[in-house]
Design an enzyme around this catalytic site. Structure first.
Site, PDB file in Angstrom:
ATOM      1  N   GLU A 119      45.856  43.018  73.658  1.00 16.36           N
ATOM      2  CA  GLU A 119      46.325  41.923  72.815  1.00 16.36           C
ATOM      3  C   GLU A 119      45.227  40.894  72.612  1.00 16.36           C
ATOM      4  O   GLU A 119      44.355  40.731  73.459  1.00 16.36           O
ATOM      5  CB  GLU A 119      47.543  41.246  73.465  1.00 16.36           C
ATOM      6  CG  GLU A 119      48.745  42.178  73.533  1.00 16.36           C
ATOM      7  CD  GLU A 119      49.990  41.527  74.120  1.00 16.36           C
ATOM      8  OE1 GLU A 119      51.082  41.804  73.609  1.00 16.36           O
ATOM      9  OE2 GLU A 119      49.880  40.761  75.088  1.00 16.36           O
ATOM     10  N   CYS A 132      41.147  34.308  71.255  1.00 20.06           N
ATOM     11  CA  CYS A 132      41.196  34.713  72.663  1.00 20.06           C
ATOM     12  C   CYS A 132      41.214  36.240  72.695  1.00 20.06           C
ATOM     13  O   CYS A 132      42.129  36.863  72.162  1.00 20.06           O
ATOM     14  CB  CYS A 132      42.455  34.126  73.294  1.00 20.06           C
ATOM     15  SG  CYS A 132      42.698  34.612  75.012  1.00 20.06           S
ATOM     16  N   CYS A 139      44.046  45.119  83.776  1.00 19.52           N
ATOM     17  CA  CYS A 139      43.098  44.404  84.627  1.00 19.52           C
ATOM     18  C   CYS A 139      43.258  44.912  86.052  1.00 19.52           C
ATOM     19  O   CYS A 139      44.368  45.192  86.487  1.00 19.52           O
ATOM     20  CB  CYS A 139      43.373  42.900  84.577  1.00 19.52           C
ATOM     21  SG  CYS A 139      42.143  41.908  85.468  1.00 19.52           S
ATOM     22  N   CYS A 143      45.839  39.653  90.324  1.00 16.94           N
ATOM     23  CA  CYS A 143      46.287  38.294  90.655  1.00 16.94           C
ATOM     24  C   CYS A 143      47.813  38.241  90.468  1.00 16.94           C
ATOM     25  O   CYS A 143      48.317  38.602  89.403  1.00 16.94           O
ATOM     26  CB  CYS A 143      45.602  37.262  89.753  1.00 16.94           C
ATOM     27  SG  CYS A 143      43.793  37.366  89.878  1.00 16.94           S
ATOM     28  N   CYS A 146      49.684  36.599  87.323  1.00 15.53           N
ATOM     29  CA  CYS A 146      49.236  36.963  85.973  1.00 15.53           C
ATOM     30  C   CYS A 146      49.913  38.255  85.516  1.00 15.53           C
ATOM     31  O   CYS A 146      49.912  39.254  86.234  1.00 15.53           O
ATOM     32  CB  CYS A 146      47.716  37.139  85.978  1.00 15.53           C
ATOM     33  SG  CYS A 146      47.046  37.743  84.419  1.00 15.53           S
ATOM     34  N   GLY A 194      42.178  41.376  81.028  1.00  8.91           N
ATOM     35  CA  GLY A 194      40.991  41.940  81.666  1.00  8.91           C
ATOM     36  C   GLY A 194      40.075  40.930  82.314  1.00  8.91           C
ATOM     37  O   GLY A 194      40.180  39.724  82.099  1.00  8.91           O
ATOM     38  N   ASN A 327      52.359  29.655  83.344  1.00  9.07           N
ATOM     39  CA  ASN A 327      53.290  30.353  82.459  1.00  9.07           C
ATOM     40  C   ASN A 327      53.996  31.391  83.318  1.00  9.07           C
ATOM     41  O   ASN A 327      53.368  32.381  83.701  1.00  9.07           O
ATOM     42  CB  ASN A 327      52.538  31.032  81.318  1.00  9.07           C
ATOM     43  CG  ASN A 327      51.965  30.016  80.356  1.00  9.07           C
ATOM     44  OD1 ASN A 327      52.690  29.202  79.806  1.00  9.07           O
ATOM     45  ND2 ASN A 327      50.653  30.042  80.179  1.00  9.07           N
ATOM     46  N   CYS A 370      48.300  31.776  78.336  1.00  8.60           N
ATOM     47  CA  CYS A 370      47.479  32.251  79.460  1.00  8.60           C
ATOM     48  C   CYS A 370      48.273  33.081  80.451  1.00  8.60           C
ATOM     49  O   CYS A 370      49.317  32.647  80.931  1.00  8.60           O
ATOM     50  CB  CYS A 370      46.905  31.078  80.231  1.00  8.60           C
ATOM     51  SG  CYS A 370      45.827  30.080  79.253  1.00  8.60           S
TER      52      CYS A 370
END
Ligand code: SAH
Length: 385
Positions: A119, A132, A139, A143, A146, A194, A327, A370
């Site tokens: 994306e 972005c 990834c 984390c 995320c 990523g 988020n 984010c």
């Protein structure tokens, strides 16, 4: 504990997941944007054409944002098709597009030739337009806050797959597809899916293609390009030596190793002190202020003492703190800090002389903010061609 290879640094990250993807790997096709000027000339010569055709192709692609043979009227009709087929193969197909913020934010879901999904998000602000981009499909950094990190790594993107995201955004913008009329991309941030420094060579080449002046590249100022990293120290040090003037953003999220080990698993390999040392070396080499990213997570990292500790680490440094309201991602037990707590955290940093800003929440309702990028093809509506 699983161990994965990260980046081209030869270093290994402990604690990160590496999901195996059963599908056979198809290398993305070679594309003009993978090649530097000399390689582009060599490629057209290989195709039996004079070297200057490479510059003509570059002018179409990077300058006019044109990748259609029919529009390349300065090239003999007999060779256009062959050159476009060989050098501008379609790499990413937009399979879903979503807009919000009154049309000023647009998220695109792309499918690569092998089915990998990524994306990108285009955001228009007064006086600037930021793209972005994703540097990997998925990834491997794991984390826990995320969304991309939850699904693991599918694969690295090629240079041209990264550049194509910007190309498509720039073309849509130039055609006036975004609210606010025709425009140009002024900023690029590697803050999509990523870990850019785990795909070092492709990301570096993409930075060059984006920032090389026309007709060799898209002419976006390096100063307006931000590479964001979990803190892969050898790669940060290598980037510092490239002679670029890009901005570096370090995803710190905690000033202490005890918490950062949990939030950014790769911290067990390169801890807070080591990451910040590399960040200051980057600032010294480039003269650029390093941006420290700090997602505000309620009752996890938003205590006053952590603000004070962060201020202590950054005092007197060429640094800036970007506070990002968390988020929340599906299934996560974490949520954004209470606004009053976040305001106090910000004030404590500012009181101690630390430059601090609060990131806006663009794209939130389309899961384009984010850490929310988690490309999924289902459901696939409305599909666009
Ligand atoms: N791998 C790079 C790019 C990640 S996305 C990196 O880690 O820097 C860019 C930023 O968004 C990073 O600072 C990342 O930590 C942050 N982020 C990830 N998930 C988030 C979430 N759910 N809420 C707010 N910020 C998040």
């Amino acid at each position: 504990m699983e161990v994965i290879e990260i980046g081209t640094t030869g270093a290994r990250a402990e604690g990160a997941v590496s999901p195996a993807r059963g599908r056979a790997r198809i290398r993305p096709a070679r594309h003009l944007a993978d090649l530097d000027a000399a390689e582009r000339r060599a490629a057209v010569v290989e195709l039996g054409q004079p070297a200057y055709r490479a510059d003509q192709m570059s002018r179409h692609y990077f300058g006019r944002l044109n990748d259609a043979a029919d529009d390349m009227t300065d090239l003999p009709a007999s060779v256009r098709g062959e050159l476009v087929t060989a050098l501008l193969p379609p790499l990413l197909t937009a399979i879903r597009e979503q807009t919000c913020d009154r049309g000023l934010t647009r998220k695109t879901l792309w499918r690569a030739a092998d089915g990998a999904l990524v994306e990108s998000v285009l955001m228009r602000y007064p006086g600037r337009v930021t793209m972005c981009v994703s540097s990997q499909a998925g990834c491997g950094m794991a984390c826990p806050f995320c969304a991309t990190g939850q699904a693991g790594l599918t694969r690295n993107l090629s240079t041209a797959e990264i550049v194509t995201q910007v190309f498509n955004g720039a073309r849509g913008l130039a055609r006036g597809e975004m609210a606010g009329g025709p425009g140009r991309i002024s900023n690029v941030v590697f803050m999509g899916m990523g870990e850019p420094l785990a795909n070092y060579a492709a990301v570096l080449a993409a930075v060059r293609r984006l920032s090389d002046p026309l007709p060799d590249g898209m002419g976006i100022s390096q100063r307006a390009i931000t590479v964001s990293t979990v803190g892969l120290v050898p790669a940060i040090r290598r980037l510092a030596a490239e002679g670029l003037s890009c901005r570096l953003a370090v995803s710190l999220h905690a000033p202490d190793d005890e918490l950062r080990d949990r939030l950014i698993p790769v911290n067990r390999r390169w801890n807070v002190a080591t990451v910040l040392d590399a960040a200051w070396a980057y600032a010294a080499a480039t003269g650029r202020r390093v941006s420290t990213e700090y997602a505000m997570i309620r009752d996890v990292n938003d205590q006053a003492w952590r603000a004070d500790e962060l201020a202590r680490l950054l005092a007197g440094r060429l640094a800036h703190v970007n506070l990002i309201p968390l988020n929340p991602t599906p299934g996560s037990k974490w949520t954004a800090s209470d606004p009053q707590v976040a305001a106090e955290f910000e004030a404590r940093l500012a009181d101690r002389g630390i430059a601090v800003t609060v990131r806006d929440t663009r794209g939130r309702e389309i899961d384009g903010a984010c850490g929310q990028l988690a490309a999924s093809a289902a459901p696939l509506s409305p599909a666009i061609s």
